[in-house]
Design a protein around this motif. Structure first.
Motif, PDB file in Angstrom:
ATOM      1  N   GLU A  23       0.888  -1.101  -0.073  1.00  0.00           N
ATOM      2  CA  GLU A  23       0.003  -0.020   0.032  1.00  0.00           C
ATOM      3  C   GLU A  23       0.927   1.377   0.107  1.00  0.00           C
ATOM      4  OE1 GLU A  23       0.377  -1.565   3.972  1.00  0.00           O
ATOM      5  OE2 GLU A  23      -0.798  -2.369   2.404  1.00  0.00           O
ATOM      6  N   ALA A  24       0.278   2.294  -0.475  1.00  0.00           N
ATOM      7  CA  ALA A  24       1.125   3.638  -0.562  1.00  0.00           C
ATOM      8  C   ALA A  24       1.486   4.220   0.718  1.00  0.00           C
ATOM      9  CB  ALA A  24       0.148   4.634  -1.320  1.00  0.00           C
ATOM     10  N   VAL A  25       2.518   4.880   0.879  1.00  0.00           N
ATOM     11  CA  VAL A  25       2.958   5.381   2.116  1.00  0.00           C
ATOM     12  C   VAL A  25       2.658   6.803   1.991  1.00  0.00           C
ATOM     13  CG1 VAL A  25       4.946   5.856   3.469  1.00  0.00           C
ATOM     14  CG2 VAL A  25       4.845   3.736   2.577  1.00  0.00           C
ATOM     15  N   ASN A  26       1.869   7.386   3.106  1.00  0.00           N
ATOM     16  CA  ASN A  26       1.888   8.863   3.206  1.00  0.00           C
ATOM     17  C   ASN A  26       3.227   9.391   3.415  1.00  0.00           C
ATOM     18  OD1 ASN A  26      -0.841   8.583   2.386  1.00  0.00           O
ATOM     19  ND2 ASN A  26      -1.713   8.233   4.569  1.00  0.00           N
ATOM     20  N   VAL A  27       3.388  10.550   2.765  1.00  0.00           N
ATOM     21  CA  VAL A  27       4.692  11.314   3.013  1.00  0.00           C
ATOM     22  C   VAL A  27       4.136  12.886   3.052  1.00  0.00           C
ATOM     23  CG1 VAL A  27       6.892  12.411   1.997  1.00  0.00           C
ATOM     24  CG2 VAL A  27       5.979  10.061   1.587  1.00  0.00           C
ATOM     25  N   ARG A  28       4.465  13.523   4.073  1.00  0.00           N
ATOM     26  CA  ARG A  28       4.131  14.971   4.513  1.00  0.00           C
ATOM     27  C   ARG A  28       5.017  15.751   3.867  1.00  0.00           C
ATOM     28  NH1 ARG A  28       1.141  17.639   9.042  1.00  0.00           N
ATOM     29  NH2 ARG A  28       1.446  19.691   8.374  1.00  0.00           N
ATOM     30  N   LEU A  29       4.467  16.722   2.932  1.00  0.00           N
ATOM     31  CA  LEU A  29       5.240  17.637   2.364  1.00  0.00           C
ATOM     32  C   LEU A  29       5.884  18.874   3.008  1.00  0.00           C
ATOM     33  CD1 LEU A  29       3.890  17.650  -1.521  1.00  0.00           C
ATOM     34  CD2 LEU A  29       5.874  16.299  -0.603  1.00  0.00           C
ATOM     35  N   CYS A  30       6.818  19.334   2.733  1.00  0.00           N
ATOM     36  CA  CYS A  30       7.274  20.761   3.486  1.00  0.00           C
ATOM     37  C   CYS A  30       6.210  21.798   3.393  1.00  0.00           C
ATOM     38  CB  CYS A  30       8.749  21.056   2.520  1.00  0.00           C
ATOM     39  SG  CYS A  30       9.445  22.587   3.407  1.00  0.00           S
ATOM     40  N   ASP A  31       6.025  22.429   4.648  1.00  0.00           N
ATOM     41  CA  ASP A  31       4.821  23.318   4.495  1.00  0.00           C
ATOM     42  C   ASP A  31       5.194  24.751   3.885  1.00  0.00           C
ATOM     43  OD1 ASP A  31       3.111  21.913   5.735  1.00  0.00           O
ATOM     44  OD2 ASP A  31       3.862  22.386   7.810  1.00  0.00           O
ATOM     45  N   ARG A  32       6.573  24.738   3.354  1.00  0.00           N
ATOM     46  CA  ARG A  32       7.081  25.959   2.606  1.00  0.00           C
ATOM     47  C   ARG A  32       6.318  25.885   1.531  1.00  0.00           C
ATOM     48  NH1 ARG A  32      11.600  29.406   3.404  1.00  0.00           N
ATOM     49  NH2 ARG A  32      11.486  31.107   1.702  1.00  0.00           N
ATOM     50  N   ALA A  33       5.891  27.146   0.934  1.00  0.00           N
ATOM     51  CA  ALA A  33       5.057  27.132  -0.259  1.00  0.00           C
ATOM     52  C   ALA A  33       6.058  26.864  -1.455  1.00  0.00           C
ATOM     53  CB  ALA A  33       4.541  28.683  -0.449  1.00  0.00           C
ATOM     54  N   GLY A  34       5.526  26.012  -2.323  1.00  0.00           N
ATOM     55  CA  GLY A  34       6.417  25.664  -3.613  1.00  0.00           C
ATOM     56  C   GLY A  34       7.641  24.636  -3.475  1.00  0.00           C
ATOM     57  N   CYS A  35       7.664  24.221  -2.191  1.00  0.00           N
ATOM     58  CA  CYS A  35       8.738  22.934  -1.852  1.00  0.00           C
ATOM     59  C   CYS A  35       7.902  21.446  -1.888  1.00  0.00           C
ATOM     60  CB  CYS A  35       9.205  23.126  -0.465  1.00  0.00           C
ATOM     61  SG  CYS A  35      10.438  22.130  -0.249  1.00  0.00           S
ATOM     62  N   ASN A  36       8.641  20.573  -2.663  1.00  0.00           N
ATOM     63  CA  ASN A  36       7.892  19.301  -2.706  1.00  0.00           C
ATOM     64  C   ASN A  36       9.017  18.348  -2.018  1.00  0.00           C
ATOM     65  OD1 ASN A  36       5.966  20.293  -4.496  1.00  0.00           O
ATOM     66  ND2 ASN A  36       7.252  20.233  -6.262  1.00  0.00           N
ATOM     67  N   GLU A  37       9.784  18.598  -1.117  1.00  0.00           N
ATOM     68  CA  GLU A  37      10.719  17.838  -0.489  1.00  0.00           C
ATOM     69  C   GLU A  37       9.687  17.244   0.786  1.00  0.00           C
ATOM     70  OE1 GLU A  37      13.801  16.855  -1.030  1.00  0.00           O
ATOM     71  OE2 GLU A  37      13.485  17.863  -2.958  1.00  0.00           O
ATOM     72  N   PRO A  38      10.006  16.192   1.304  1.00  0.00           N
ATOM     73  CA  PRO A  38       9.589  15.698   2.492  1.00  0.00           C
ATOM     74  C   PRO A  38       9.527  16.437   3.623  1.00  0.00           C
ATOM     75  CG  PRO A  38      10.824  13.963   1.591  1.00  0.00           C
ATOM     76  CD  PRO A  38      11.083  15.120   0.827  1.00  0.00           C
ATOM     77  N   GLY A  39       8.488  16.797   4.416  1.00  0.00           N
ATOM     78  CA  GLY A  39       8.460  17.694   5.486  1.00  0.00           C
ATOM     79  C   GLY A  39       8.729  16.942   6.871  1.00  0.00           C
ATOM     80  N   ASN A  40       9.929  16.418   7.241  1.00  0.00           N
ATOM     81  CA  ASN A  40      10.280  15.560   8.224  1.00  0.00           C
ATOM     82  C   ASN A  40      10.793  16.373   9.430  1.00  0.00           C
ATOM     83  OD1 ASN A  40      12.521  16.083   7.176  1.00  0.00           O
ATOM     84  ND2 ASN A  40      12.886  13.774   6.627  1.00  0.00           N
TER      85      ASN A  40
END
Length: 180
Positions: A23-40
């Motif tokens: 099953e797919a793993v949920n990845v939270r993205l960075c909260d900075r606008a326009g950033c697509n990196e994982p927000g960890n």
């Protein structure tokens, strides 16, 4: 009734690899606008608030760049807090003692920074620069060059102490770095 197919475990569920789910793993993205990196990297939205921003490492470093841990404290309180923190968090200072990091990146102790300041050097100065600065400045204020000058003698002692602190730190780094 349709046959579902065989599983690869032959009826022994412990033979499956751990984390082999599809099953797919949920990845939270960075909260900075326009950033697509994982927000960890969580960061507080405001003081004493449970709400958090979640940034990638780059934006977390940007968020924390202007943060001062000792803001609002006078010198004595800041020194007391630093001493209390060092007492409970030896692991952080241990990493710098084992030379896991290079100069200028927070791996120098406060005493080393004071010694570098006494020699008129930058915090990221190499030990060769320390040796050159110490020799140059010590020749100017040496008691043999200026006999009877109390101020020069005091300055020479200050330079000598600064050099000893930095030499001992360099020896620790090179000794630990050699793997002995």
């Amino acid at each position: 009734m349709a046959r579902q197919g065989r599983s690869s475990d032959w009826g022994f569920p412990r033979w499956r690899g751990y984390g082999s789910a599809r099953e797919a793993v949920n990845v939270r993205l960075c909260d900075r606008a326009g950033c697509n990196e994982p927000g960890n990297c969580p960061a507080p939205k405001s003081p004493n608030s449970p709400d958090r921003w979640y940034f990638c490492e780059k934006h977390a470093a940007e968020y924390n760049a202007g943060w001062d841990y000792f803001a609002g404290l006078d010198k004595e309180e800041a020194a007391a807090r630093e001493q209390a923190e060092r007492r409970t968090n030896e692991g952080y200072s241990d990493s710098s003692w084992k030379a896991w990091a290079g100069p200028g990146d927070g791996s120098r102790s406060r005493d080393e920074l004071r010694a570098l300041e006494a020699l008129g050097l930058d915090p990221d100065a190499a030990f060769e620069d320390v040796r050159k600065a110490w020799r140059t400045r010590a020749k100017e204020v040496h008691p043999d060059v200026r006999p009877g000058d109390a101020k020069a003698a005091e300055e020479f002692q200050k330079l000598q102490l600064a050099y000893e602190v930095l030499r001992a730190a360099e020896e620790r780094r090179t000794w630990k770095g050699s793997g002995i």
